[in-house]
Design an enzyme around this catalytic site. Structure first.
Site, short mmCIF file in Angstrom:
data_model
loop_
_atom_site.label_atom_id
_atom_site.label_comp_id
_atom_site.label_asym_id
_atom_site.label_seq_id
_atom_site.Cartn_x
_atom_site.Cartn_y
_atom_site.Cartn_z
N SER A 78 -20.27 33.61 -39.67
CA SER A 78 -20.96 32.55 -38.93
C SER A 78 -21.76 31.64 -39.86
O SER A 78 -22.38 32.12 -40.81
CB SER A 78 -21.89 33.17 -37.89
N LYS A 99 -20.35 28.92 -35.68
CA LYS A 99 -21.76 28.77 -36.06
C LYS A 99 -22.58 29.12 -34.83
O LYS A 99 -22.09 29.04 -33.71
CB LYS A 99 -22.01 27.32 -36.50
N SER A 100 -23.82 29.56 -35.01
CA SER A 100 -24.62 30.03 -33.88
C SER A 100 -24.73 28.97 -32.78
O SER A 100 -25.03 27.81 -33.06
CB SER A 100 -26.02 30.43 -34.34
N ASN A 132 -29.80 29.10 -48.28
CA ASN A 132 -29.62 28.12 -47.21
C ASN A 132 -30.68 28.25 -46.13
O ASN A 132 -31.12 29.33 -45.79
CB ASN A 132 -28.22 28.26 -46.59
N ALA A 133 -31.07 27.07 -45.64
CA ALA A 133 -31.91 27.01 -44.44
C ALA A 133 -31.43 25.79 -43.67
O ALA A 133 -32.07 24.75 -43.66
CB ALA A 133 -33.38 26.89 -44.79
N ASN A 181 -26.83 36.80 -32.65
CA ASN A 181 -27.59 36.58 -33.89
C ASN A 181 -29.07 36.76 -33.62
O ASN A 181 -29.75 35.85 -33.15
CB ASN A 181 -27.29 35.17 -34.42
N CYS A 184 -31.55 35.65 -37.91
CA CYS A 184 -31.60 34.49 -38.79
C CYS A 184 -32.94 34.42 -39.52
O CYS A 184 -33.99 34.39 -38.87
CB CYS A 184 -31.39 33.20 -38.00
N LYS A 186 -25.78 41.26 -34.69
CA LYS A 186 -25.85 40.98 -36.13
C LYS A 186 -27.21 41.38 -36.66
O LYS A 186 -28.25 40.85 -36.25
CB LYS A 186 -25.57 39.50 -36.39
N GLY A 222 -21.28 40.51 -46.92
CA GLY A 222 -22.24 40.48 -48.01
C GLY A 222 -21.56 40.44 -49.37
O GLY A 222 -21.10 41.46 -49.87
#
Lengths: 267, 311
Positions: free
Chosen positions: B21, B45-46, B69-70, B127, B130, B171, B251
């Site tokens: 995702s 994506k979420s 990433n943010a 999710n 995050c 997740k 991962g």
């Protein structure tokens, strides 16, 4: 190749081009090709993709209009101040030596095409440079384009204040009608203008390169914000400069684009 | 040729590689392009119930060691999800679609799950982990076992009321004291499977000339190849504690050997995210080729036989 972190560079020179547009010069270690872009970071504010208006082999020139909040902050930067740069990213314009090329630039598209023209004429290409803008004062790089060898400068303005009264596409079509023949056409500017160029080039079987640009975040093919329907390819890596045959397979080309949350907007 | 197919929560994947995702995950066209390049399945994506703005740029930076990433989980809301997921299902790629959902409250997780389930994705991934919207929402639900369980229960009960049988997977966050305890809590609350793991941190990178954090959000989730040993250990620990619970392992996977390693630790599916940065979108085909080569050399006929084989 540098990493994908912004690299702080000091502004060496600033030129005011039009009421809105300033050109910023700085040294950057990786060479750019015409049509490529870099991400410009104003620390703590924002970062945006900007086309490269020139690379003389040592210095980059970026010509940026102060229209958003980041670019308005940028407009207050002085020589010696830092900006962050990463890239260059994306595909580029190309030509064969000696070709006769039509270049159609709308508004800020003048930068990358001026860059392409200056490189192409050095390889004995002949360029008809169709530059369109709202009015005379918004015609970017007129003086520089006029100085290029093997180049005919054909400006057009919507209000008729300079050159052809009308669009650059109409000006180009008139030249074709008069018998001008081109091995290649390159275009960079507002999408509906480029769509018109794409249609004419397709019909007349002129090899065309189109700069298809979408809302970009990362610039290196990860975030997915610039993917186009229905091919699903990113425009940051597979573009922005694409052959017309690819641009015409993009269903949304000339129809719609997406914003920062992925929502569609019609042109 | 070895059989690379796996069965995850009753859903068949032609190979264990799924798009993780958050990457290339916004449109149906993009998902299909990833499947064309060899992914066994894709994760969106979420998805939010309503529009959610992400962070301003820079949102992703990367070098040879890591990615930070943010992006801030931008999304246009459920109407867009309906259009894009519907379009992907109509493409009939044969690859299952995992819809990843996110929300700000326990109740809204239930609402979002109900709305997204109506669109009939193959699997729902929740999710709760995050790490880059903490300023907005506080610590993720995945950081406290009781909170993680409450979200799971809410989603499961909403779907049950609507008679949806869609598998629900949670997740998990690696940024916790005891990930096995959280895993156990959500499985006891009804989770059908787990995704292990979300990004690490958050971390920070500073530009020393401008003396400014580079990410606009200042901090962001850390991913990349160095994190693989963490993922392997978490997957291993959870698989040993909960051997019947299927896991999507994510991962630092870059190669076929990496993917096999995560499967041996206990993963049924393997997520590919940051790997696309290092090897391009062709990574899916490269990894499946590498897994085939390994299986041939090691006389493995069915890749799924390797799942959880390390004691």
């Amino acid at each position: 190749m540098l990493d994908n972190f912004p690299h702080a560079v000091r502004i060496k020179k600033i030129i005011k081009e039009t009421p809105l547009v300033r050109s910023y010069f700085f040294e950057y270690p990786v060479r750019a090709k015409p049509g490529q872009f870099v991400n410009v970071w104003v620390a703590g504010i924002d970062e945006k993709p900007m086309s490269i208006a020139f690379d003389d082999g040592k210095n980059y020139m970026l010509s940026i209009a102060a229209i958003g909040d980041m670019t308005k902050v940028l407009a207050h930067k002085k020589v010696g101040d830092y900006i962050g740069i990463r890239g260059p990213y994306g595909t580029h314009f190309s030509w064969k030596p000696g070709q006769r090329i039509a270049m159609l630039a709308g508004g800020y598209g003048a930068g990358p095409l001026y860059f392409a023209a200056s490189k192409a004429v050095a390889q004995n290409c002949h360029v008809d440079f169709f530059l369109g803008a709202r009015s005379k004062q918004h015609l970017l790089f007129s003086a520089q384009i006029k100085k290029l060898k093997n180049t005919r400068f054909l400006p057009s303005t919507n209000d008729g204040s300079a050159g052809f009264h009308g669009t650059s596409v109409a000006c180009w079509a008139e030249q074709i009608k008069k018998g001008a023949r081109y091995a290649r056409v390159m275009t960079c500017g507002p999408e509906l203008m480029m769509k018109a160029v794409s249609d004419i080039a397709w019909k007349k079987k002129i090899d065309a390169q189109i700069s298809v640009e979408r809302y970009m975040k990362c610039g290196f093919g990860i975030c997915g914000n610039c993917c186009v329907d229905d091919l699903g390819i990113t425009t940051c890596q597979n573009g922005t400069v694409m052959p017309n045959s690819v641009a015409r397979k993009i269903k949304e080309f000339g129809a719609y684009h997406r914003d920062s949350v992925g929502r569609k907007h019609s042109f | 040729m070895a059989d690379l197919s796996v069965n995850f929560c009753g859903v068949k994947f032609k190979n264990p590689l799924v798009l993780a995702s958050g990457i290339l995950g916004i449109t149906a066209s993009s998902w299909r392009n990833v499947v064309r390049h060899g992914a066994g399945g894709i994760t969106t994506k979420s998805l939010w119930l309503h529009e959610h703005k992400g962070h301003r740029n820079p949102v992703i930076i990367a070098n040879e060691h890591y990615m930070l990433n943010a992006v801030g989980v931008p999304d246009a809301g459920v109407n867009k999800a309906r259009e894009e997921i519907g379009k992907f299902l109509a493409f009939r790629t044969g690859a299952p679609l995992i819809a990843n959902i996110i929300a700000d409250t326990v109740h809204n997780f239930g609402e979002t799950a109900a709305e997204i389930a109506k669109i009939k994705p193959d699997i729902l991934e929740v999710n709760i982990s995050c790490p880059n919207v903490e300023d907005e929402f506080g610590k993720p639900f995945a950081c406290v076992a009781a909170d993680a369980a409450r979200v799971t229960k809410e989603v499961k009960s909403r779907l049950k009321k609507m008679r949806f049988k869609i598998p629900v997977i949670i997740k998990l966050s690696p940024n916790v004291e005891n990930i096995v305890e959280i895993a156990r809590a959500v499985v006891n609350a009804g989770a059908d499977g787990l995704t292990v793991m979300n990004s690490v941190g958050p971390g920070m990178a500073i530009n020393i000339e401008t003396r400014t954090p580079i990410l606009k959000n200042k901090v962001g989730g850390l991913t990349g190849p160095a994190l693989k040993p963490l993922a392997v250990k978490f997957i291993y620990d959870i698989h040993h504690a909960l051997p019947k619970t299927p896991i999507i392992g994510i991962g630092g996977v870059l190669t076929g050997a990496d993917a096999i390693e995560l499967m041996m630790a206990g993963a049924t599916l393997v997520g590919i995210g940051t790997g696309i940065y290092y090897r391009g979108i062709g990574i899916f085909k490269k990894i499946t080729d590498e897994m085939q080569t390994w299986c041939k050399a090691n006389h493995v006929k069915r890749l799924s036989d390797l799942i959880g084989t390390v004691s």
